[in-house]
Design a protein around this motif. Sequence first.
Motif, PDB file in Angstrom:
ATOM      1  N   LYS A 180       0.831  -1.206   0.000  1.00  0.00           N
ATOM      2  CA  LYS A 180       0.000   0.000   0.000  1.00  0.00           C
ATOM      3  C   LYS A 180       0.864   1.253   0.000  1.00  0.00           C
ATOM      4  O   LYS A 180       0.658   2.192  -0.794  1.00  0.00           O
ATOM      5  N   GLN A 181       1.839   1.236   0.894  1.00  0.00           N
ATOM      6  CA  GLN A 181       2.738   2.387   1.019  1.00  0.00           C
ATOM      7  C   GLN A 181       3.465   2.622  -0.297  1.00  0.00           C
ATOM      8  O   GLN A 181       3.570   3.755  -0.774  1.00  0.00           O
ATOM      9  N   GLN A 182       3.887   1.526  -0.860  1.00  0.00           N
ATOM     10  CA  GLN A 182       4.597   1.602  -2.141  1.00  0.00           C
ATOM     11  C   GLN A 182       3.725   2.269  -3.207  1.00  0.00           C
ATOM     12  O   GLN A 182       4.145   3.164  -3.929  1.00  0.00           O
ATOM     13  N   GLN A 183       2.498   1.830  -3.266  1.00  0.00           N
ATOM     14  CA  GLN A 183       1.578   2.385  -4.273  1.00  0.00           C
ATOM     15  C   GLN A 183       1.371   3.873  -4.066  1.00  0.00           C
ATOM     16  O   GLN A 183       1.360   4.657  -5.006  1.00  0.00           O
ATOM     17  N   GLN A 184       1.209   4.232  -2.823  1.00  0.00           N
ATOM     18  CA  GLN A 184       1.015   5.649  -2.518  1.00  0.00           C
ATOM     19  C   GLN A 184       2.210   6.466  -2.961  1.00  0.00           C
ATOM     20  O   GLN A 184       2.069   7.542  -3.556  1.00  0.00           O
ATOM     21  N   ASN A 185       3.376   5.954  -2.662  1.00  0.00           N
ATOM     22  CA  ASN A 185       4.605   6.646  -3.069  1.00  0.00           C
ATOM     23  C   ASN A 185       4.635   6.862  -4.570  1.00  0.00           C
ATOM     24  O   ASN A 185       4.955   7.948  -5.051  1.00  0.00           O
ATOM     25  N   ALA A 186       4.295   5.800  -5.279  1.00  0.00           N
ATOM     26  CA  ALA A 186       4.321   5.877  -6.748  1.00  0.00           C
ATOM     27  C   ALA A 186       3.356   6.945  -7.248  1.00  0.00           C
ATOM     28  O   ALA A 186       3.675   7.752  -8.132  1.00  0.00           O
ATOM     29  N   LEU A 187       2.180   6.968  -6.646  1.00  0.00           N
ATOM     30  CA  LEU A 187       1.165   7.936  -7.065  1.00  0.00           C
ATOM     31  C   LEU A 187       1.643   9.364  -6.842  1.00  0.00           C
ATOM     32  O   LEU A 187       1.533  10.231  -7.708  1.00  0.00           O
ATOM     33  N   LYS A 188       2.194   9.581  -5.649  1.00  0.00           N
ATOM     34  CA  LYS A 188       2.702  10.912  -5.290  1.00  0.00           C
ATOM     35  C   LYS A 188       3.742  11.370  -6.299  1.00  0.00           C
ATOM     36  O   LYS A 188       3.736  12.492  -6.781  1.00  0.00           O
TER      37      LYS A 188
END
Lengths: 349, 404
Positions: A217-225
Motif C-alpha cells: 500500500k505504502q509503495q503504491q502511494q509513493n508511486a502515485l505521489k
Amino acid sequence: MPSKFQSLTISLDDRSKDMCPICKTDKYLSPNMNFLINPECYHKICESCVDRIFSLGPAPCPYASCGKILRKNRFKKQIFDDLRIEREIDIRKRVGSVYNKTEEDFDDLREFNKYLETIENIIFNLNYGIDAEETEADLVKYEQEHKLEILEKNMRQSQKNADLAAYQEAMERLKQEKLRIQKQMEVEDMEYQKQSQQDLLDKLTTGSASSTDEIIKQQQQNALKRSSLRRRELQQITNQLDQQFNKSNPLYKHAKELEENLKTPFTPFKGDRDLNKNYHLLPIPNDIDELMDIENHISDSYFDPYVNQLAKNKEYLGAGWRLQHVFEKALDEAFIGLGCFIEKEKATA
Amino acid sequence: MSVGTEIKREAEENVEQPEAKKKRISNDDLFRRSTQFEIWSYTQESLDKTKRAANAAGAKIATQKFNETFETIEKEQPEVFQTHNETLNKDKLLTLLSFEEEAKYLNYYTQNIIPIAKFFKMPTQVKLTAVSFFRKFYLSNSVMQYHPKNIMYTSVFLAAKSENYFISIDSFIKALKDTEAKDILDLEFIILQSLQFTLLVHHAFRPLYGFFLDFQAVLLHPSPLMYDVSVNTLGSLYDKAKTWLNDNVVLSEVAFLFTPPQIALAAMYEVDKRITDRYLKRKFLKEHHELDAIKEEDSGVKKEDSEVIEKIESTESVENGEDKKDGENETANEHKEKSTVESQREQYETLVRTIRKCIKIAKQVQTSSREEVKEIDRKCFYALNPKRLIEKQVKKVTKEATTS
C-alpha cells in the motif's frame, strides 16, 4: 510588340503538342524529354535542342517566321499548359517587382486600391498589347525614377519573410526541446520504477509476513505521489520554455493579439446587442398541451383572440410558428427607434 | 502578399477592436442604422428644403425643354412668330408649377393610392409602402419631369412586390384605364433609383400592435391598474388608433419626421390621452409608479401631472434651444430628487412632447379636391409637353388671323 504575341495563338493538335518541332523528337518515344520556353517569344523547344542551339551564345529562335534573339539562361520550364496564362504570370511577376508597395505604405484603403488598379491596368495593357510600347516605356521610367524606393521595399519584404522563417524555425526547435525533455523524464521514470520494484521485493523478503499488505500500500502511494509530482514538473518546464520562446519572438505580440481577438465574437455593429429588453414579456403558452387548450391558458397572457386562435392551427405549429414569436416580434418593433428623436438628432448632424 | 504582412495587417485591424468591445447596441442605435433613419428622416425644415429643391430643379428642366421646343417651332414658322409677337412670347407661354401647386397636386395623387390599393384588396402594409415610395420619389423629382399618374401606378406595383403581395403586371394593367405594361415597367427602375434602392419601410402599424400588447402587460397585469380599463377598452383603443393612423398618418408627412413607434404612440395618445399617459408614466417613470397609483386613487388626477402637461404645452411653441434651459430650471427646482429620476422624467417629457408634435402635424392633413387639381393638371401637362402648348397657341393665332 503585338506581333510577338500573335504566334502564340497557333493551335497545336495533340500530336504536335508532344513533339519538338525542331528535332522532331516525340515524347512517346523518349519519355525523358522536357520542353522549355523563353519568355521572349514563348516558343516551345526541347531541352536538347536548347543545349545544342544556344550553348554557344545568343541565337535566333529556330521557329520559322520568329527570329527573335534568345539567350540560354532565360529558358525556363513551362508551368501552365496555357501559354497565355504563363505569359500573364511572367508579366505579373515583372510588374510586381517594380510596383512593390504594400498596404502599409498608404494612408487609406482607397489610395491602396487605386495603386492596385494601376498595376492591373499595366498588366492588362502589356498582356493584350494595348498601348504596349507606351506602357512598357512608362514602366521602365517608373523603375528608373523609383529605383531606391523599390530596393527599400524589397529589403523590407525580405526582412519580413526572414522574420517569419525565423519564427517557424524557433517554433520547431521548441517542439523538439519539449519532446526531448519528455522522453528524458520517461526514461527516468522507468528507472525509478524498476528501482522501487526491486526495493519492494527486498523489503518483502526481509520484512514480516503480516506487514506485506501495508508495505504494498505504502509503495503504491509513493508511486502515485511521485507521478503527480513529475507531471507538475513537466508542466512547469514546458511553461518556462514557452515563456522564454515568447519573449524572444518578434511575432509573439501579434499572435497574442490575434488570440485575444478570436475571443470576441463577430458583431456587425461594432458592439454587442443590448440584451435588456424594454418590456417584460407576459407568460405565453408554448407547450403543445397548453396550446391545444389555449382558452384556459391565456388569462395571464396577452389578449388577442385572432392570433390566439391561430396558435392552435396544426399546420402552423408543424411549420414552427409559435405564439411567442409573434408577440415578441411585435413588441420588439414597438421599441425600435422609440428613443430616436429625429428632429434633435438630424438638426445636430 | 506574404503571410507575414497578412498577420501584421490583421493585427493592425485588431488594435481598434478592444475599445469597441464593451459597447452595447440599443434598439435605438439599431434604428439609427436603418436607411429609414439615415436617408429618409428629415427635420421639418430640411424636408421643406428638399421639396423646394426638387421643385426648382423640375422647373429648370421644364424651362429648358420649353425653350428648346420654342426655338425649333420658331425656326419652322418664323413669320407667324414675328407677326404675333405679343401672344407668342417666351415669357408669356412658359407654364410652370409653383411649389404650392405641386404640393397640392401630389397630395391629390397620394389620396388616389388609397382607392387603388382598396381595389386590388391590398393589405395596409402595401398601401403604406406605396404611399411612401410615391412621396420619396417626389422628394428628388418633380411633377414637371415625371407625370404623377404613372409614377403612382408604378409605386403601387412596386410596393406590392416589395411587400410580398405579388400581382402580375398583366392583371395589374387590366384594371387600369389606358395604361400599358411598358409605361409601368419602364418607370420601375427610375423609381428604384430615386429610392436609392431602399425598399424596406417601417410603418407605425406594427409598433401599434406591439404597444397594444405592452399596454396589456403594463396596465392589466398582474392586476388591473385602472378601475375602468379592461381588455375590451384596450381593444377598442387599438382599433380606433388604427383608424386614426389610416385617416391621418397615411396622408401626412409624419413618416418622414418621426419614428414608427412614436407615431404609433401618438395615435394611442390622440385616441385616449388618459390611458396612454398612464401607460407612459408607468413605463418611463418607474420609480414613481407606486406613488402615482396612490395619489391617483386619492385625488383622481394628480396635480403634478397637470403641471407637467402645462409645461410641455408651453415649451412646445418655444424654440428647441430653450428646452435645455427649461430642463436646467427644473433641476434647480427639484434638486432634492435623484438624478436618475430626473433623467427618467426628462425622457418621458421629451417623448410626450414629440408625440404631441406628431399629433399636431398629423392633424394638418391637406386634401385636394378634383376641381382644385384640374387647373394644376392642365399646367402640368403643358410643362411636360411644351410642344403641344406652343402648337396650340400658334394654331389659335393663325386661326384668328384668317377669320379677321
